[in-house]
Structures are given as structure tokens and as C-alpha cells.
Design a protein around this motif. Structure first.
Motif, mmCIF file in Angstrom:
data_model
loop_
_atom_site.group_PDB
_atom_site.id
_atom_site.type_symbol
_atom_site.label_atom_id
_atom_site.label_comp_id
_atom_site.label_asym_id
_atom_site.label_seq_id
_atom_site.Cartn_x
_atom_site.Cartn_y
_atom_site.Cartn_z
ATOM 1 N N TYR A 92 2.006 4.904 1.437
ATOM 2 C CA TYR A 92 2.284 5.305 2.824
ATOM 3 C C TYR A 92 2.103 6.806 3.033
ATOM 4 O O TYR A 92 2.234 7.610 2.098
ATOM 5 C CB TYR A 92 3.739 4.968 3.177
ATOM 6 C CG TYR A 92 4.002 3.507 3.437
ATOM 7 C CD1 TYR A 92 4.086 3.019 4.736
ATOM 8 C CD2 TYR A 92 4.171 2.617 2.381
ATOM 9 C CE1 TYR A 92 4.341 1.674 4.974
ATOM 10 C CE2 TYR A 92 4.428 1.278 2.612
ATOM 11 C CZ TYR A 92 4.503 0.806 3.908
ATOM 12 O OH TYR A 92 4.758 -0.530 4.138
ATOM 13 N N THR B 43 4.474 -1.391 8.753
ATOM 14 C CA THR B 43 4.343 0.031 9.067
ATOM 15 C C THR B 43 4.889 0.269 10.464
ATOM 16 O O THR B 43 5.127 -0.677 11.220
ATOM 17 C CB THR B 43 2.871 0.483 9.052
ATOM 18 O OG1 THR B 43 2.206 -0.022 10.236
ATOM 19 C CG2 THR B 43 2.129 -0.047 7.831
ATOM 20 N N GLY C 281 0.818 -1.204 0.000
ATOM 21 C CA GLY C 281 0.000 0.000 0.000
ATOM 22 C C GLY C 281 0.851 1.252 0.000
ATOM 23 O O GLY C 281 2.027 1.221 0.369
ATOM 24 N N TYR D 283 -0.012 3.127 6.355
ATOM 25 C CA TYR D 283 -0.816 3.142 5.131
ATOM 26 C C TYR D 283 -1.740 4.349 5.100
ATOM 27 O O TYR D 283 -2.339 4.711 6.118
ATOM 28 C CB TYR D 283 -1.645 1.863 5.024
ATOM 29 C CG TYR D 283 -0.798 0.612 4.974
ATOM 30 C CD1 TYR D 283 0.166 0.450 3.989
ATOM 31 C CD2 TYR D 283 -0.960 -0.399 5.909
ATOM 32 C CE1 TYR D 283 0.961 -0.692 3.946
ATOM 33 C CE2 TYR D 283 -0.175 -1.545 5.881
ATOM 34 C CZ TYR D 283 0.787 -1.684 4.890
ATOM 35 O OH TYR D 283 1.569 -2.810 4.848
#
Lengths: 645, 645
Positions: free
Chosen positions: B145, B460, B143, B150
Motif C-alpha cells: 500500500y 483500499t 498488495g 495499492y
């Protein structure tokens, strides 16, 4: 733009009854149209209903859990059709886990369906070598029978879009045959026979019956396109073994679902649009439609006696089953039993006695007693309608009916978004005049707008009354939002007790249609095939490259982690055939074969053989590699496919 | 032929430990090959191990159940790549329910991907109008950032087969762009940057980095096909917004996975075959391979200063990042950190400090400290290898590593069929000489042969240490048998406690590769689109048929249960474009459009517009019908598409 987030979800649904949401959309989308729907109760009122199905069950679900713990197996296989996704699917029940996608009318670049020569031969190609069709619309899947229950041999599945019947071998769960049905359009319902209509000794499936919806000009070559009065539909019989079309029978009206009797004598199809209308108003003008019963023995006798015509270039015998051509019941090929308006389903009860049609535009189901239909064919019943023995009011938008083997029926109610449980004997008693009998036993909310409904072993004489699946056409707020296109809801219901219990909301990629739920002991699969079953298998003595003119044949073997040739060299312009035999013998040790730029992507299961043919029209180095994880050195399993300029 | 039935399953696995079965196949398929695998402990011995993961949990699973009761929503989205199925998938976690298939490099006749003009423009077509490719091989999905987590805007996914990068809009969960990456083959790993390498104010994704595996001749037009010494691979940077290729960087070795730093400065790719070998033996000759770190700012400065070449007809600037061309660390574009042999993964720890590579052919993981890499680029570290701060022995066949945000790492062990939990700080202490520290905390059996492993939010800075997914490449006996082709196992593991707990065996249609697990509050989707976002939307004032020569444009609207025209008439030979706008505004009220014989099958979501173009080369009547259940009168939603001879 309307966007959804967690907070909205919470506000609209999770913390409150969800039917309010349905109510809103139902009012907009369903009740809101003014196109001849029968009186529709206020869907908005549903908002106040207790949300039975939505009430959060205790985490884990206790004895009614659908959770199959790691290391345990599901109890049932469910084989389902996947609508315009064009495939079939195998689902484990009760877990709802997808065990396999079986590409049939679609293409699938994982297995190479539509890419390998073998699959292309089944799908059919045009003169230019491209696939005849790459799309399909599968509505119904049914298994072959023996002694009134599944024999685990074949699955049959239809393509409504291009009028095709496909067969799936249940030992390997792959499609092995696709038949184009001529002279029809909108092939919707299908059902295998359960035993032979003529030879009582044959107690297994030998025929598959196919109903067609759309009226078209016969031949459909451009003639009569502006004269719908000359259009018609045909009921088709296919040989289950050879997959060749045996005969067709012209009928009045559009056909929808198909059912067959346990004695093998009759096949039936419910019909909407017996008016032969060609627009929406015309299709709904009559108050009743019909369930058409086909007298198979008589039809096949007529064919044998040459009492048929053919259409255009098709050689398939076509008999005339229209009511006007069959005035005498004692010789009639077809009996049209009037049923509730625009019915959307016909299902056989497991005791073999009844067929049930649903009204769709009438809030009733119609119960037809099969021995009375037989009587009509013998001239012993005055009117076909006299074969109707019950017509209970079950709710709004009834579509399909499942059975539990204990005398109860379960009908999906599209408009009410419910599953209704009712008793067949009680409905018959009520029809005879008993005003005190309780016909409808229970109604359960489903989420939302159910289509097909089917029970475990429910289309066999072994109906076990355990699980019921409601294939719902709208999911709305039942799952995390994923944008405008929603996944559909397959709701699993426990019908083993006195009360219905909603067990799970499973998901289905659009569009779940019909399915069957089969006991796991019935299915016997082959896990590793026999190399000798593939006539083109590549063995060490035949492996290598041969050339005839510009036709190059690469005979290749795979064994983890390598192909038998580290380098394959051809010349630009060559027509290349690669035949790959997977020599690994270990269960589950499948290899892939992909070639960049050449759009080649397929797999070969252990001991199996597949082939591809393509023109080497780009010079260069193209690393052929294994796509199907096979070994710690899987990434290193590659060969140089070199095309010399 | 070997066939499996319930009894066999029971005998072989369910009632006993299942590792015996694995042991057998491992011996045949893995340990059995003699191709340079490092010392392999006796897999057969596993048969006697207690089958921790296979021990049947209490029905329902208690507090650790993955069952999401009807009416409740999943806690996480999982976005996964689907290997040679060519698509992306959205899975609800912890239920494992498939919420959506997103067709990307494959075709999909349900939504019409590859059929509509809009999707064909994204996929690309050849001169003859056919699709450029219909196959793909998606390995990784990541995904976009913002601020180290995200932002829910985009997903990026690769096609290893044809070297393409695709982007998915997360508001509607559809692919909106596919970019061909020039000059490469075997595009395997990708990762978006997490913030700008130059402009500190830009705290979100603006670039996507792509690693390529296969060495090919530059230009790949038939030259140098027999001289592998002239072949090479490139690391590619794509503009996330425009999806245009910004630059490429030539490297030594084959690239595999890609990772990026939280400060935006570096992207890295683990490399096998730094030997530049072109066969299996050659790819495994060196004792160490590398993790290549790319200094983005320096590369982009070099490009700006014109220090690049181009290849063939491609205009993309290519800089030279090979070790020999970058002798001075202070100006080097790339730093090659030696790591354990043939690594198969590089993953960033959520604290931003470390990258971990796995050995695959070495039983170790390699921990690289990022600030030491930065020091090397500044000339302050003697050797790149000095950036390695730990190399714990974790088990056989380590592939990928996930993190829990509490300092622990979870590495998949392909050969051992295990997930190993180990502590990063402990590994560093051990490397420094601490002999008493406990590095490996726990090993759990998985079933079988895991590939990627990923944790909730684990890529993340918000890694929450709750769920871990082990994407296993073999399922063998974990599910009901469905023939030679097995579904794969996605095992969900609870990592929130001190001990690992196996929660569920989910299934995945081959071939599950990588994935990310995203908190549901991050994802904001649009459920009903805005009609005005479609420039070609058909409105009442524009609806109808227009003709220019033999080009016919049919502008059509849908509103349940009908299309705006009951009849569409064209002439044989016409080129017909049908543009369909769905005027229903209700969430989930999608319509389909299928035309028999013409291979047309697509859907249109509420307020959206899609179009198809085809040649009307068959005369006759073809009922265009709605395939996506929309209304009680869905079956009656059809129009006559008439082609006059």
C-alpha cells in the motif's frame, strides 16, 4: 528497461491497428535472422493493413458471442496439450473456461500428483525413491476412436522431453499409465489408429503410433557420440490397451507429426531433415522433405517372421524402414512421399481421402491422395511423388491444417500470422491445370504467430465445421501486461458461415500446442467412484494403526468435517504409510490431506482411496488438515500427527 | 458408479432450478452431520426457491456482458491465491481469463521453478540438494500500500502448510523471496500494514502481519507433545523490505484472517477456538470467540526494551500478548474483542472506521468500531466488547465481507450458498435500537458454498463498488462434468447498480481462496528486462565452456533460432552448470531449454539469465532443445549435449 502501462497500450494498440506492433517485432525477431528463410514479404507492411481481427466487436458479440451465461453449459470439450508445462487441460468451448488441469508428466501438489504412492508408481521412481522425472513437454493429445469418431474412452499424450507416452482415462480424466519409449529421443507426434490394419472387424483404436525427431546413437550409452552418420530415429507402435511397446521402425530423417488413415491401413509422419543433418544448415539443405507412410500390416508381418533386430538392452523388435533397405514398393515397409521443404504437420481430411502436409519453409501445402499411396505399395504408381495431387500456395510459414467437413482446409501461417481457408478440390483442380479456379478463399489475421490449428470434431469423420481454434505462440499486446513472460493466445474462430469470424481471444498458460474439440455428448464421466474399485480402501473394520517393526500403517477415513482419528501417534524414525479413503458420497465432496513439515499434500475424491509413504524424521506435533474446502467446519477438520522423539 | 451425461444434466439442472441439486447435497454433506452446527434451516426447502442466479441471461448479456472482445483489454487485474495448488494467479476482470500462473510454493516445469538455481535458492534446499518443500497451500494474497491504496510494488502470499511468507515483485510478476516463519504452524491470514504505526511520514507498507492457526509445543522438537495445555500460537511481523521476521506475539486462541487499519496503528486477527481446544468439540464449546487487536507501537517498544523471550534456536523476539498477561488496557499489547462464534474473517471498511468479523457458526456479522478499540487501549472504554457497534443477522454460515465504498457490505454465506448485501450504518442503527431500519438489502444465490468474497479495489480507500467476486467451493453441475474432481466456480457479480447482477461463472482450478481486484492503471510491468540486472549474464566475451576439475561451466546465449553453441561436450561424472542468457530483445520472445534424460526444463525471458546445475551421470547424445516457440525454425533450435563415457 522498457515498461508498459495503460497509456502505452492505448497508444500502441487499442486505439489503432495492432499489426504495427507485430510488424516491428516480426522485423526484429523473424525476418531479421538470415538463416535460410525463404523469401519473406515485408512484415512491416502489415502495419498498414486493416486490423480485421482487432476491430472491436459489438459488446457482447450478438449471435456470435462466446459468452456462456451462468447456469448454461459449454457445447464442446477441448482437450489440449500444454507444452513444457507437462500437463493436459480440459477447456470448455466456446467459453474458453479451463475445466480441469490433468497433471501427467509434471507434478501437481494440489491433487498430489508425484506425492501419492499411486501417482509415483505411474510416474516411476529411481533407486533412492525420488521421481525419475518431474518435467515433461506435451505436444499432442488425441482421443481413442471407434467407427471413425471419438469413443470417449482414452486420451493419449506425448512427452517430447523424456520420450514417454501417457494415457488418460476419460471416465475420471486422470492419467493411468505412462510408457517409456526406448531407443528414441524427441518423441513429438502421436496418433491412435482408427481401426485395425489387419482385422476388419476391429473398428476401434488398438494401437498408438509415435514419431521421434532427434537422431541419436542406438543404445545411446556413450558410443558413436562423435559420429552422427551412425545415428538414427525410430517410428514406434504402442499397444493402446496394455501400453506396451509393440515394435519400432527405423526411418530416414526426423519425424514430426503423425496421422492415421480411416481404413486403419497406414500411419504417416511428416519429416523434416531428411538430409539427416545435425546442425541448422544441414537440416535445411534439401529442397524437399517427405511424408513417410508406414504399411502397418507389412511391418507386423515382418516382426512376426522375425525380420527384426533389437537395440541394446531393449527387447522391442526394430524393423528397417529406410528407403535404401526397401527398394521394392511391393514389399516396402515405408513409402516416402516428397513434400514441401521442412514440413510441420500432417493432417487427415475427414472424408478419409487426403493427408495434407505444410511447407513451413515453403509457402505451400502438399495434398497427398491416400489411394495413390496404396497403389505405390502395390507397385502400381511409378514414384511416391505421384501421390501428390495438389500443392497450393497458401502463405508464409504454413504449419498445420484443420478441416470443416465441407471440403475446406484451414492452415495456420506462422510467418504471416494468419489463418488461411482454402478449398481442397479447387487446389486439386488447379494442380491439374485449371487456372481460373479459386483455391484460397479467405485469410484472417490471428494474433500472433499461430502454431496448431484445430476444428470441432475435425479429426473425425464427424467434422462439423463450426469452431476453429488457432493456438498462437505470441500474444504480445492482446492482454493486460503481466511482465516479461506472456500468456499465449488461443483464438476461437467461427467457421460455420461463408466468412470467418473471430469470436474470442482466450488465454493459455504456456505453451498451448495441439488440441481436439469434442462434442459434449461423447464424453461420459464418472462423478463418484466405487469404493470397491480401490483394493486398498479403508473401511471401518480395517481402519486404525498397525505396526510391523518400524513400519507403521495408518488406515484413515474422512467424512466431513473430520478424519476418523483425532490423533495419530508414531515414533521418530518410523516409515509411515497413510492410506486415506474418503467416505463422503456426495458429488464434488473432495477432501484434502496436508501434513506440515512432511511435504505431504494430496486430495481424495468421494469414495476414492489414496496413500502416501514417508519417513517420520522430525519429532513434534504436526496438525494434519483438510486442504480442500469441504464443510462449514472445514477449518476445524484436522488431526494431530504426533511424532514422539 | 454414478455417471453423468448431458441428459442427466439437463434433467437435474439446466431446465429446472438447480437448487434442488444443492439441496440434496447440502442435506447429505452439511446438515447431515451432527457436530454442533447451530440451528440450520431446512436446506431442502431451497429446492423450491426461484433460482435467481441460474436463470439463463440473454445470450451475450447486453450491457452487463463480461465478454471482452478480441483486441480489447480487461479493466482490472485480479490477483488470487490458489490454495493447495501452491501458486498465485493473475486473472483479467471481467473476462475471467487467466493471464498468468505465478509458481510460488509449488514447482512448475514450464518456467523451471524448482529447477533453475535461482528459483532453488528462493525455495530453499536440503543438505542432499533436493528442494526443502515442493508443496504449499496459499490462502491469501495482498498488495503493498501507499496512501491507503495499492502501490503496485509487491504482492504477499502465505503458505499455510509449511508456515512461509512469499513476496512477488509486481514489475515482473515473479516470486523473489520466501521467508520461513519460525515457531508457528498453520500460517493462515496475512496483511501488509497501510502506513507506519510510529512514523507518520511513512505512508506506505513496511511490515506484513501473519496469523497462525494451530497450537503447537514451542520449539516443536518432541517435547510436550502430549500436553496441549503447553501449546500456543504466535502473531508474526515481517519486514516487507528485507523479508526478515521482526517479532512475534503470543496470543490465546487460533488465528485466522488478518486486517490492518488505515492509520497504521493496529493489526487484527479474528480468532476461533479461543477455548484452546484440540479437538472438534473443544474448538466449539465457547459461545463467543474474538477478534484480537495488536497495538503495534507498544509491541515494538516492548521489543526495543528487551521485554521478550525467544523460542528454541530462533532468535526472533517473542512478546506475550495473552489476555492474562495484559490485565491493564493502558499497557496491553493486545485487545481481545469478543465476536460471534468461530468467526471466519475480518475485513476493514474502506472508510477506515470499522472491522467486520463473520460468525460462521452464528448467523451474524460483528461490526467493530476502530476508534473505540483505540479508546480501550487508552483506558477509556470499559470492556472490549463495547467496541462492537452492530451485530446484524445476515444468514447461515457467514464467512467473509467485502465493501463497495458506498456504505454497503457483502458477506458470503457458506451454508445458505448466498451473497448478502447489507448496510453498515443501518446495522449500527438497528443495534442502537432502531427497529424499522432495513439492514439486509438483498440476498443472491451463488453456486455453491462461497468462501472468500472480494470487490474491486474493496480493500483500499479507493473501493469503487463495481465488481464483486464470489469464490465458491463447490461447482457441482455448473460446468461440463470432468470426472470426480470438480473445478470450482468464481462468480462475478455486478454491484454497481441497486440490484446485484450475476455476470459470469468463471472457473478456477482448485482451490480458489482469497483475491484482490486491482485497477489496471495501478500495475506497471517491465516487459523486457535489463541484461545488466543479472550479474551472471553471458555476453559474447564470456560465452563458452570452462572447466575446473570436474566442474564444467557452460556459458550459453540464445538468439532465435539458435543457441550460441551447436555442440556442448562434457565427460560422464562432471558437475555441469549451464548459464543461459537470452539475447533476444523483442517483447514476448522467450526461449526454453530442455535436456532429455537430465530432467532439465526451464525458460529465459528476453534479456534475462537463468542457470541450472546437474551431474552428467549418463553418457550419450542428448539434444538440448528450445521448448518455447520462438521462430519458424523453432523446431530446429537445438544443440547436441554430448556426455562422453
Amino acid at each position: 528497461m522498457s515498461s508498459r502501462d495503460d497509456k502505452q497500450n492505448a497508444e500502441e494498440g487499442i486505439l489503432t491497428g495492432r499489426r504495427g506492433f507485430l510488424g516491428k517485432s516480426a522485423a526484429l525477431g523473424l525476418a531479421g535472422v538470415s538463416m535460410g528463410l525463404v523469401a519473406c514479404k515485408d512484415n512491416g507492411a502489415n502495419a498498414a493493413k486493416p486490423a480485421a481481427g482487432a476491430a472491436p466487436a459489438a459488446k457482447g458479440g450478438g449471435a456470435h458471442s462466446i459468452e456462456v451465461p451462468p447456469g448454461q453449459l459449454d457445447e464442446y470439450y477441448s482437450f489440449i496439450s500444454a507444452g513444457h508445462a507437462g500437463e493436459a487441460r480440459i477447456i470448455g468451448m466456446p467459453s474458453g473456461r479451463t475445466l480441469k488441469r490433468i497433471p501427467v508428466f509434471n507434478t501437481d501438489c494440489m491433487v498430489g500428483w508425484g506425492i501419492t504412492n499411486e501417482s509415483r508408481a505411474i510416474l516411476g521412481t529411481k533407486a533412492d525413491g525420488s521421481l525419475k522425472y518431474t518435467t515433461g513437454d506435451t505436444h499432442h493429445v488425441h482421443g481413442s476412436y471407434k467407427d471413425g469418431t471419438y469413443d470417449g474412452r482414452w486420451l493419449f499424450i506425448n512427452d517430447k522431453l523424456h520420450g514417454r507416452l501417457a494415457r488418460i482415462r476419460m471416465d475420471i480424466m486422470e492419467c493411468d499409465k505412462i510408457t517409456d519409449i526406448p531407443n528414441i529421443q524427441g518423441f513429438h507426434g502421436l496418433f491412435p489408429d482408427k481401426r485395425d490394419p489387419v482385422d476388419e472387424k476391429i473398428n476401434y483404436t488398438t494401437r498408438v503410433f509415435c514419431g521421434a525427431e532427434f537422431h541419436i546413437p542406438f543404445g545411446n550409452d556413450g558410443k558413436d557420440v562423435n559420429d552422427p552418420t551412425k545415428w538414427g530415429t525410430l517410428f514406434t507402435c504402442v499397444n493402446a490397451e496394455t501400453m506396451e511397446v509393440k515394435w519400432q521402425c527405423r526411418v530416414d530423417g526426423n519425424m514430426d507429426l503423425v496421422a492415421t488413415t480411416y481404413d486403419g491401413k497406414f500411419a504417416a509422419s511428416n519429416q523434416y531433415n531428411t538430409e539427416n543433418g545435425y546442425d541448422l544448415a544441414g537440416m535445411m539443405s534439401a529442397e524437399r522433405d517427405a511424408c513417410a507412410f508406414f504399411h502397418i500390416e507389412r511391418i507386423e508381418k515382418a516382426v512376426k517372421e522375425g525380420k527384426f533386430t533389437t537395440i541394446g538392452t531393449s527387447k522391442v523388435p526394430v524393423v528397417d524402414g529406410r528407403a535404401a533397405s526397401n527398394p521394392d514398393p511391393k514389399s516396402a515397409l515405408v513409402c516416402y512421399v516428397p513434400v514441401a521443404k521442412n514440413p510441420h504437420g500432417v493432417n487427415a481430411s475427414p472424408d478419409g481421402k487426403y493427408f495434407v502436409c505444410s511447407g513451413k519453409l515453403s509457402p505451400t501445402a502438399t495434398v497427398i491422395q491416400l489411394d495413390l499411396v496404396a497403389k505405390w505399395f502395390n507397385g502400381e504408381l511409378k514414384e511416391p511423388r505421384d501421390a501428390v495431387v495438389a500443392e497450393p500456395e497458401v502463405g508464409l510459414g504454413p504449419l498445420h491444417t484443420a478441416f470443416d467437413g465441407r471440403g475446406n482446409a484451414y492452415t495456420s501461417l506462422f510467418l504471416d500470422s494468419q489463418c488461411v481457408k482454402w478449398n481442397v478440390d479447387a487446389a486439386i483442380a488447379q494442380y491439374k491445370g485449371d487456372k481460373n479456379v479459386k483455391v484460397v478463399l479467405e485469410k484472417m489475421d490471428v494474433h500472433y504467430q499461430p502454431g496448431h490449428i484445430y476444428s470441432s470434431m475435425g479429426e473425425t469423420k464427424e467434422a462439423d465445421g463450426k469452431l476453429l481454434n488457432s493456438g498462437n505462440k505470441f500474444s504480445k499486446d492482446r492482454f493486460l501486461p503481466v511482465g516479461p513472460l506472456h500468456v499465449e493466445t488461443e483464438q476461437l474462430i467461427d467457421i460455420s458461415g461463408d466468412k470467418l469470424r473471430l469470436l474470442a481471444d482466450h488465454t493459455a498458460y504456456s505453451e498451448p500446442h495441439d488440441g481436439i474439440i469434442v462434442r459434449r455428448d461423447i464424453v461420459k464421466t464418472v462423478q463418484v467412484q466405487n469404493m470397491d474399485d480401490f483394493p486398498n480402501a479403508v473401511k471401518p473394520e480395517t481402519a486404525g494403526i498397525t505396526r510391523q517393526g518400524n513400519k507403521v500403517h495408518v488406515r484413515l477415513m474422512s467424512q466431513a468435517p473430520s478424519y476418523s482419528m483425532p490423533e495419530i501417534k508414531v515414533k521418530k524414525g518410523d516409515e509411515v504409510t497413510i492410506t486415506l479413503t474418503n467416505h463422503d458420497k456426495v458429488e464434488d465432496l473432495t477432501h484434502g490431506c496436508a501434513i506440515p513439515t512432511y511435504n505431504i499434500n494430496f486430495i481424495v475424491n468421494p469414495q476414492a482411496t489414496k496413500s502416501v509413504t514417508f519417513k517420520a524424521d522430525h519429532a513434534g506435533v504436526f496438525w494434519m488438515y483438510c486442504t480442500h474446502f469441504c464443510h462449514a467446519l472445514h477449518l476445524e477438520m484436522r488431526s494431530r500427527f504426533i511424532v514422539e522423539a
